[in-house]
Design an enzyme around this catalytic site. Structure first.
Site, PDB file in Angstrom:
ATOM      1  N   ILE A 154     -23.301 -50.054  18.150  1.00 16.33           N
ATOM      2  CA  ILE A 154     -22.923 -48.930  19.016  1.00 16.33           C
ATOM      3  C   ILE A 154     -21.516 -49.150  19.574  1.00 16.33           C
ATOM      4  CG2 ILE A 154     -23.535 -47.653  21.105  1.00 16.33           C
ATOM      5  CD1 ILE A 154     -25.461 -47.172  18.758  1.00 16.33           C
ATOM      6  N   GLU A 198     -16.577 -58.852  23.338  1.00 18.04           N
ATOM      7  CA  GLU A 198     -17.856 -59.249  22.748  1.00 18.04           C
ATOM      8  C   GLU A 198     -18.145 -60.696  23.171  1.00 18.04           C
ATOM      9  OE1 GLU A 198     -20.581 -58.319  21.077  1.00 18.04           O
ATOM     10  OE2 GLU A 198     -21.133 -60.436  20.833  1.00 18.04           O
ATOM     11  N   HIS A 213     -33.728 -43.325   9.714  1.00 14.87           N
ATOM     12  CA  HIS A 213     -34.970 -42.568   9.900  1.00 14.87           C
ATOM     13  C   HIS A 213     -34.756 -41.061   9.771  1.00 14.87           C
ATOM     14  CE1 HIS A 213     -37.392 -46.002  11.187  1.00 14.87           C
ATOM     15  NE2 HIS A 213     -36.311 -46.440  11.802  1.00 14.87           N
ATOM     16  N   CYS A 230     -21.061 -68.045  -4.614  1.00 12.90           N
ATOM     17  CA  CYS A 230     -22.495 -67.899  -4.334  1.00 12.90           C
ATOM     18  C   CYS A 230     -23.168 -67.432  -5.605  1.00 12.90           C
ATOM     19  CB  CYS A 230     -22.712 -66.902  -3.205  1.00 12.90           C
ATOM     20  SG  CYS A 230     -24.416 -66.339  -3.043  1.00 12.90           S
TER      21      CYS A 230
END
Lengths: 126, 504, 435
Positions: B31, B50, B68, B418
C-alpha cells in the site's frame, strides 16, 4: 583399565569392552568377529586419525584443502589443527606438496590435496 | 550501516538530522509503495520511510497473492468497493509497472445443501457488489474444469474475474516506479512518534526527525498505533497470522484456478491455489497473535492446513513441498478498511486495516488517496511523469531466440546461478541496480526468484552472496538474509579478515 | 521449432563432470566413442567431491584412502590424457527425448547438440527444511549440511559458531567434525530414527571423538530467532516419529544444519520424458543403465543416491561403455524382464535386465538396493516368478548402507523369463535397531 569401544568395521558396530594393563590388551569382549579384536587393540592403545582441513592461500579466492599424509595420534588432532590454521601459504601449490613438515613432532607431514594456481598435474606426478 | 551506490540515499541519510519533506509516506509495503507511486505524479517532494531494509517485508511478502473477484466482502463496505474497483483495474495496473498477473478464475466449493445455500448468498452478494460473470456450476462441470477436485463436491461458485498476482514483485515494481519519479526511500527508518505541528507534522524516527506537510500512514500492523498518536478516534489492529504450504511447480499444474472452500461453522476453510509462478499454495490459517512480528509457523496450523486442503484435493501430496511460511494480516477491530483523511488530524491520511482483499484493492486505495490529497491540497501534476522502468523478461520465461538475444546483450545471461528457477547472473546483478534495488539475499529472491525453488538456495546462495558483496562493495561477512542481524556467515578462514564484525 | 542456434552433432553427450560424468566419459572414450562432450555447470570438474575434503574415498577402486579432491583428480587426469572435451561453466537447459540438448554458458552463449547418446549424470541435491515442514521462524542460520560444507571448504567462510545438526546421515556427521575442527561448538546431532543412517566409522570418528551427543529418536520441533537463529526446540519422538509432548528441550544455538536426505536431481530427465522410479526418485534403467527413452542413459546419484563414490564410478563406467555402443548403432536384442522390490527391499536398480542371448556367456549383473530397515541375520532371496532361485545370508542390513546382490552368469542363463523379485526374509531378524 577397561575401555568401551565401538567397532567401525561394519554396520553392526559392536560395543566392545577392552581390558588394558601396562599398555597391553588383556581381553576383548562384545565383539562378533576377529576384525573387532584387531581394531579394539589398536584403538585402545594407540588411537590414530587422519586430519583434513582447509588453509587460506594468499591471493586465492578458494582455500586449499590439506591432509596429514598418514594418521596421527588422536590426541594431536587439535594441536595439528592449530598448526594448520597458523599457516600462511602462497600459490602455486601442487596436490601432494608438503605444506607443513613433521606436524607437532608427529613425524607426519601435512600435504596439499588439491592444486592452486598451477597447470594440471601430469599422470606421472600424481 | 549499509550504503547504496544508486541515486537514492537509502540508509542512514537521516542520522541525527532533521529534514523536511512535503509528503511523508510511512510504510514500504504494497500500500505504501502503491500510494507513493500515485503521489509521484505530483510536482512535490515525497519521502517514503520503511522500518526494515527492503520493501514488501511484512504482509506484502506473505499472503495468498489472489486478486479476488469481490463476492466475499459485505455490500456497502469499503472492502467491497475497493475490491471490485481494484479487480477491474488489476491487469492493466500490473502491466503498467511490468509486474506479473495471471487471470485464472476461482471456484468456491460446496459439499452439501447447507454450503450450496451459502454459495447462493455469495452469488447474490457478488452481484450486489458488481462482480461480473459469477455463476453456480454443478459437479460435472467442476470436474471437467478442475479434474483433481474432490469428486464428492456438489456445486461451486465460479468466479472468472479472479486472478493471480505476485504481491512482492508488484510492490518492488511500484517502488521502482515511484523512485524514478523522484520519491526518496529511506530504509531502516522507523516512525516512533508522530506529533501535530502548525502546518504539518513532526515525525521522530530511530535515526532522526522528519517534518512533513502531509502524512500518509500505510504502516500496516503498526498503523493504528501511529494513528492513535495524532487522532482522538482510536483504532486497534489485531494481528492475524496466516500460515501456508508452498509446493514446487510441476509439469502439469494440479489446479489452474484458485479453489476456495465454503466457510462453515467449523471455520473458513483453506484455499488450494496455483500462483503466478505455477507453484501451489495451501492455506492460510487465521490465528489471532499478540506479537505483530511473530511469523513463526506452528505444527498445529500446518496440520490443520493439511487436513482442510485434503477436502478440496483428495489426492493431495506434500512430496514437493518447498517451504512453509506465515504472514501477519493487519485486521482492524471494525472489520473494514479505513481509507482517507485521518479524523481530527488535518493533513494526515491513512490506509489502515488493509488485510484481504488488500492486494486486490491496492490500485483503488492508492488512487483514492492520491485523488483526495491532490484535490485537497491543489498540488500540480508533474509535467512529465516517467513510465515505470522496463523490467526485462525473466530468462526462465524466454524462448530460445529471446535467450540468444539476451546473451548477445549481456553475456552474464549465460551464467545460470539459480538452477531450480533458472535465474541468471545478469538478472541478479540487475536486481541490485534497480531503482529500489536488492540489498540482501531475500531481496534478490523476491526480485529474481533465485533461491525461491526446490533447493531453497542450497546451491545458489553462496554465489548470490558473492554477487551482492561485489556489487554493493561490502564484505561477505556483512551479507544478510533480510537485513538487521540476519547475517549469513560468522567468520572467515582468512586470518587477515577480522572475525565476527558486529555480531554479538 | 526455433532454429536460432543450429545443433552440432556429437556421439555421446554427458551432462555433469562429477564422479559419475567423468567415469562415464572415460569409459565411453575407451569404448571408442569418437566425438564426446561433457558439459559441467560449475567452473571446475569434480562435482561434490571438490568440497568433500575428508578422506575415505577410493578404497574399493584404488585400494587406497583418498580425500574427495584427490579421488576426483585421478579421473580428471585420465580425462585430460584421453583428450576428452569437457566444458565447464555450461548449464544444460533442455534435453528432449530425441536427444537434442540445449545449453548456455557465459563464454559461448547458447549451444545445441544432437547427441547419438546422452548420459544423465547431474547428481543429487539436499532436501531442504521445507521437505520436513519444520515449524518456526525463517531466520538466517539454517543451512543444508552440504551448503555449509561448501561455505567452509570451497569459500573459506564459517556459517556459524554454535551448531545443532538435524539428521545423522554421513554428511551431517562429517560436518559435525568439520565445524568442530574449525572452531565451532557442535551441541548435538539429532536423528528422528532410532538408528543413524551414517557409517559407524563416522559416528565414532566424527561424534564420539569430539563428545558430540547423538540423540536418536529425537527431532527439531521448533526454530527460534527473528533475524539470526537463537535456538531450536528438540523433542523425543514416538514409534510413529511424532514428537512426544513434555519431552521438549530448548537448545541455544546460532546455526542449524540439515542433513535430512538427498534427492536425485532429475529435472532434465523429466524434460526428456524419462520414466521415473518412485523408490529411487531416479530413472528406470536396464542393466546397461539405459533409461526407458532409447539412447538416454543415467548413472551416479541422479539415478539413485549412493553411499560410496567407488560404486558411482563402477556404475558410470558401465553407462559410458553402453552409451558408446548405442551411439555406434548397436542395439540390445532379446527380452527384458523386470526386477521388482519385494518385502524389505527399496529401489532395486537396475529395474530391468536383459535375458542373455543364446550364443554368448552373460556378464554377471549387480543389483543394488536399500533395505527398508535394519535387519540382523537376514536372508536375501531372489524369486523367478514365484520360485526361489537364489538366497544369500547377510549378517547385517541397514538402510544407511546400500546392499548389493550379484546375479551370476549361471543364474542369468537359467532365468525362466518371468519377472524376478528381491526379498529380505526377516524371520530371524528384527525391524529395529537398539544401538
Amino acid at each position: 583399565m577397561e575401555q568401551l569401544i565401538t567397532c567401525i568395521n561394519c554396520p553392526i558396530g559392536c560395543r566392545m569392552t577392552v581390558d588394558v594393563e601396562d599398555g597391553k590388551v588383556v581381553s576383548v569382549t562384545g565383539n562378533s568377529c576377529k576384525r573387532g579384536i584387531t581394531y579394539a587393540a589398536q584403538e585402545s592403545i594407540a588411537p590414530k586419525r587422519m586430519v583434513t582441513a582447509v588453509v587460506y592461500v594468499r591471493g586465492s579466492r578458494m582455500p586449499l584443502s590439506v591432509k596429514t599424509s598418514e594418521p596421527i595420534a588422536k590426541k594431536l588432532i587439535f594441536p595439528c589443527m592449530q598448526a594448520i590454521k597458523a599457516l600462511m601459504l602462497e600459490a602455486p601449490i601442487c596436490m601432494g606438496d608438503v605444506v607443513l613438515r613433521d606436524v607437532c613432532g608427529s613425524g607426519v607431514d601435512v600435504v596439499a590435496t588439491k592444486s592452486i594456481g598451477t597447470v594440471p598435474l601430469t599422470p606421472e606426478q600424481a | 550501516m549499509l550504503r547504496c551506490d544508486s541515486g537514492n540515499e537509502r540508509y542512514g541519510a537521516l542520522e541525527g538530522k532533521r529534514v523536511h519533506t512535503e509528503i511523508l509516506v510511512i510504510g514500504g509495503g504494497l500500500i505504501g509503495c502503491a500510494v507513493a507511486r500515485e503521489l509521484s505524479r505530483l510536482a512535490v517532494d515525497i519521502t517514503l520511510i520503511e522500518r526494515t531494509e527492503d520493501v514488501a517485508e511484512g504482509a506484502s511478502k506473505a499472503n495468498s497473492g489472489i486478486v479476488h473477484a469481490g463476492f466475499d466482502a459485505k455490500p456497502g463496505s469499503l472492502k467491497a468497493k475497493y475490491n471490485v474497483e481494484g479487480n477491474r483495474r488489476f491487469a492493466a495496473y500490473c502491466q503498467e509497472v511490468h509486474a506479473p498477473y495471471v487471470p485464472s478464475g476461482a471456484m468456491v466449493l460446496a459439499f452439501d445443501q447447507e454450503q450450496r445455500q451459502h454459495l447462493e448468498s455469495l452469488l447474490s452478494q457478488g452481484i450486489q457488489n458488481g462482480v461480473e460473470g459469477l455463476r453456480i456450476i454443478e459437479n460435472a462441470e467442476i470436474l471437467a474444469l478442475e479434474p483433481n477436485t474432490n469428486p464428492a463436491v456438489q456445486c461451486a461458485l465460479l468466479a472468472p474475474s479472479s486472478g493471480l498476482a505476485s504481491p512482492y514483485e508488484l510492490t518492488c515494481a511500484l517502488a521502482d516506479h515511484a523512485a524514478v519519479n523522484g520519491v526518496r526511500f529511506l530504509f531502516d527508518t522507523q516512525a516512533i512518534r508522530l506529533q501535530k505541528r502548525e502546518n504539518g507534522f513532526l515525525v521522530t524516527t530511530n535515526h532522526g526527525e522528519i517534518t512533513a506537510t502531509i502524512l500518509v500512514n500505510c504502516a500496516g500492523l503498526f498503523s493504528a498505533e501511529l494513528h492513535n498518536q495524532i487522532s482522538t478516534h482510536k483504532l486497534s489492529i489485531m494481528p492475524r497470522k496466516g500460515e501456508y504450504y508452498l509446493l514446487d511447480h510441476e509439469e502439469k499444474p494440479v489446479f489452474s484456478r484458485t479453489m476456495f472452500q465454503t466457510p462453515t461453522k467449523m471455520g473458513k476453510g483453506v484455499l488450494v491455489s496455483p500462483t503466478g509462478h505455477k507453484t501451489m499454495l495451501l492455506g492460510p490459517t487465521a490465528q489471532q497473535v499478540e506479537d505483530a512480528l511473530d511469523v513463526a509457523t506452528t505444527a498445529e496450523a500446518l496440520a490443520s492446513i493439511r487436513e482442510k486442503a485434503a477436502m478440496t484435493w483428495p489426492h493431495m501430496s506434500l512430496r514437493t513441498n518447498i517451504t512453509t511460511f506465515a504472514g501477519i494480516r493487519a485486521h482492524e477491530a471494525g472489520d473494514d478498511f479505513i481509507v482517507g483523511a485521518t479524523m481530527d488530524a488535518p493533513g494526515a491520511y491513512e490506509a489502515i486495516g488493509i488485510e484481504s482483499p488488500g492486494l486486490t484493492a491496492a490500485p483503488a486505495i492508492a488512487n483514492a488517496l492520491y485523488t483526495q490529497i491532490a484535490q485537497e491540497h491543489s498540488y500540480a501534476c508533474k509535467q512529465a511523469w516517467k513510465p515505470a522502468p522496463d523490467l526485462p523478461k525473466a530468462f526462465s520465461a524466454m524462448n530460445l531466440e529471446e535467450r540468444a538475444q539476451a546473451y548477445a546483450r549481456d553475456p552474464a545471461y549465460g551464467n545460470i546461478v539459480c538452477r531450480c528457477e533458472q535465474v541468471t547472473e545478469a538478472e541478479i546483478r540487475s536486481a541490485i541496480h534497480r531503482p529500489v534495488g536488492a540489498r540482501h539475499v531475500d531481496g534478490i529472491k523476491r526480485r529474481t526468484r533465485a533461491g525461491m525453488g526446490r533447493c531453497q538456495g542450497g546451491f545458489c546462495s553462496p554465489r548470490v552472496m558473492e554477487i551482492l558483496a561485489e556489487e554493493l562493495q561490502i564484505p561477505m561477512l556483512e551479507i544478510t538474509k533480510f537485513g538487521g542481524q540476519s547475517r549469513m556467515l560468522t567468520d572467515s578462514l582468512n586470518p587477515s579478515i577480522k572475525e565476527d564484525k558486529g555480531h554479538v | 521449432m526455433c532454429d536460432a542456434v543450429s545443433p552440432q552433432k556429437v556421439d555421446v553427450l554427458i551432462i555433469g563432470a562429477g564422479p559419475a560424468g567423468l567415469a562415464a566419459a572415460i569409459a565411453a572414450k575407451e569404448a571408442g566413442a569418437e566425438s564426446l562432450l561433457v558439459l559441467e555447470r560449475e567452473d571446475e570438474m569434480g562435482g561434490i567431491l571438490r568440497q568433500c575434503i575428508h578422506n575415505g574415498f577410493g578404497l574399493h577402486r584404488f585400494k587406497v584412502e583418498l580425500t574427495g579432491p584427490e579421488y576426483a583428480q585421478r579421473d580428471v587426469l585420465r580425462v585430460h590424457e584421453l583428450g576428452i572435451d569437457v566444458r565447464c561453466g555450461v548449464t544444460v537447459l533442455d534435453v528432449t527425448s530425441d536427444r537434442l540438448v540445449t545449453a548456455i554458458s557465459k563464454q559461448a552463449g547458447l549451444t545445441r547438440y544432437q547427441a547419438g547418446a546422452v548420459i544423465l549424470a547431474m547428481g543429487c541435491r539436499e532436501r531442504p527444511r521445507g521437505a520436513l515442514a519444520i515449524p518456526g521462524t525463517r531466520c538466517a542460520g539454517i543451512f543444508s549440511a552440504g551448503t555449509a560444507q561448501k561455505f567452509i571448504n570451497l569459500e573459506g567462510y564459517m556459517p556459524g559458531k554454535k551448531v545443532v545438526i538435524l539428521g545423522s546421515g554421513d554428511i551431517g556427521l562429517i560436518m559435525a567434525r568439520r565445524m568442530t575442527l574449525q572452531g565451532a561448538t557442535v551441541l548435538a546431532c539429532v536423528e528422528i530414527m532410532p538408528y543413524s543412517s551414517g557409517l559407524n566409522r563416522n559416528i565414532v570418528q566424527c561424534l564420539h571423538d569430539y563428545d558430540i551427543p547423538l540423540l536418536l529418536s529425537h527431532t527439531v520441533v521448533d526454530i527460534h530467532g527473528r533475524e539470526r537463529l537463537t535456538g531450536v526446540t528438540i523433542a523425543q519422538v514416538d514409534h510413529q516419529r511424532q514428537p512426544i509432548t513434555g519431552t521438549e528441550t530448548y537448545v541455544e544455538c546460532d546455526t542449524l544444519l540439515l542433513s535430512v536426505g538427498l534427492i536425485p536431481e532429475n529435472e532434465l530427465s523429466k524434460k526428456a520424458d524419462v520414466p521415473m522410479n518412485q523408490a529411487t526418485q531416479g530413472a528406470v534403467v536396464d542393466d546397461s543403465l539405459q533409461t526407458d527413452v532409447p539412447g538416454i542413459f543415467a548413472c551416479g546419484n541422479v539415478l539413485h543416491v549412493h553411499d560410496l563414490v567407488d560404486f558411482v564410478s563402477a556404475e558410470s563406467f558401465k553407462a559410458g561403455k553402453a552409451a558408446a555402443a548405442y551411439a555406434r548403432g548397436e542395439r540390445r536384442k532379446g527380452k527384458m524382464i523386470r526386477v521388482l522390490d519385494g518385502e524389505g527391499v527399496r529401489g532395486a536398480t537396475p529395474q530391468r535386465i536383459g535375458l542373455p542371448q543364446t550364443d554368448d556367456e552373460p556378464e554377471p549383473i549387480q543389483v543394488l538396493f536399500r533395505p527398508a530397515c535394519v535387519y540382523e541375520n537376514a536372508v536375501v532371496r531372489v524369486l523367478d516368478g514365484q520360485k526361489e532361485i537364489h538366497r544369500v545370508k547377510r549378517r547385517i542390513l541397514a538402510p544407511g548402507e546400500m546392499a548389493d546382490l550379484t546375479l551370476s552368469p549361471k543364474l542369468l542363463g537359467a532365468l525362466s523369463g518371468q519377472d524376478i523379485t528381491i526379498h529380505i526374509d526377516a524371520s530371524e531378524g528384527v525391524c529395529a535397531w537398539n544401538s
